[in-house]
Design a protein around this motif. Structure first.
Motif, short mmCIF file in Angstrom:
data_model
loop_
_atom_site.label_atom_id
_atom_site.label_comp_id
_atom_site.label_asym_id
_atom_site.label_seq_id
_atom_site.Cartn_x
_atom_site.Cartn_y
_atom_site.Cartn_z
N ASP A 1 0.82 -1.21 0.00
CA ASP A 1 0.00 0.00 0.00
C ASP A 1 0.86 1.26 0.00
O ASP A 1 0.91 2.00 0.98
N LEU A 2 1.54 1.49 -1.11
CA LEU A 2 2.33 2.71 -1.25
C LEU A 2 1.45 3.94 -1.33
O LEU A 2 1.86 5.03 -0.92
N ALA A 3 0.23 3.77 -1.83
CA ALA A 3 -0.67 4.93 -1.95
C ALA A 3 -0.89 5.58 -0.60
O ALA A 3 -0.92 6.81 -0.49
N ALA A 4 -1.04 4.79 0.44
CA ALA A 4 -1.27 5.36 1.78
C ALA A 4 -0.04 6.14 2.25
O ALA A 4 -0.17 7.22 2.84
N LEU A 5 1.15 5.60 1.99
CA LEU A 5 2.38 6.28 2.39
C LEU A 5 2.52 7.60 1.63
O LEU A 5 2.81 8.64 2.21
N TYR A 6 2.29 7.56 0.31
CA TYR A 6 2.37 8.79 -0.48
C TYR A 6 1.31 9.79 -0.04
O TYR A 6 1.56 11.00 0.02
N HIS A 7 0.12 9.30 0.25
CA HIS A 7 -0.95 10.19 0.70
C HIS A 7 -0.53 10.91 1.99
O HIS A 7 -0.74 12.13 2.12
N GLU A 8 0.07 10.17 2.90
CA GLU A 8 0.49 10.77 4.16
C GLU A 8 1.54 11.86 3.93
O GLU A 8 1.48 12.94 4.51
N TYR A 9 2.51 11.57 3.07
CA TYR A 9 3.54 12.55 2.76
C TYR A 9 2.94 13.78 2.08
O TYR A 9 3.25 14.92 2.43
#
Length: 189
Positions: free
Chosen positions: A116-124
């Protein structure tokens, strides 16, 4: 009397060993036996903590994600752009200090099923977007700069990371100041 094992510490040791092996050999070429040998334990011991190579990659990614959370939440006080500079420098420092984890990101980006890279990118992006909103409210930003630029800032950092991973002549630490000049000073009013 049997030796008592600290499960959390052992799991961390196995993850650290997996990351070192993934960084050296790549995820696709790594076997559980390689991780066990690197950790100095029996192959079966790895399976007490992780049921597969994929689980090891997921664990490594989750540990990386926790480290990024520390960067995002330890920005201190100051203006939006001062805090953005700390975020850029903190991210670069974290990635440069953990080159094996940075190298494993290549495997994470290519993983199937994808993590789930999308969640990490969303957080950044959300953290940077808030800093840009704060900077705009403080009158620090040039006209036309808004939270959409958060994706561009993340892309600039990641683009530099990719270059350092594929070209040993490029130093990520040496790119911290140019990144700040572009991503922070370049948007200042």
């Amino acid at each position: 009397m049997p030796r008592k094992v600290d499960r959390v510490a052992r799991q961390g040791d196995i993850l650290d060993a997996a990351v070192r092996v993934f960084a050296r050999k790549g995820f696709a070429a790594t076997r559980i036996e390689d991780v066990a040998a690197e950790a100095g334990i029996a192959k079966g011991s790895v399976y007490l903590y992780f049921d597969s190579r994929d689980a090891l990659l997921t664990g490594a990614f989750e540990l990386y994600a926790r480290r990024t959370e520390h960067v995002l939440h330890d920005l201190g006080d100051g203006t939006g752009l001062q805090r953005l500079e700390r975020l850029v420098r903190g991210t670069v420092d974290m990635l440069a200090a953990q080159p094996d984890y940075a190298r494993v990101l290549l495997d994470v980006w290519a993983s199937k099923p994808p993590l789930d890279l999308a969640a990490l990118y969303h957080e950044y992006r959300a953290a940077i977007g808030k800093l840009l909103t704060q900077a705009a409210a403080d009158g620090e930003l040039r006209a036309g700069i808004d939270e959409r630029h958060a994706a561009v800032i993340v892309g600039a950092i990641e683009g530099c990371l990719v270059q350092t991973l594929v070209d040993p002549e490029v130093s990520l630490r040496d790119l911290a100041t140019p990144l700040v000049r572009l991503c922070v000073e370049g948007i200042r009013k």
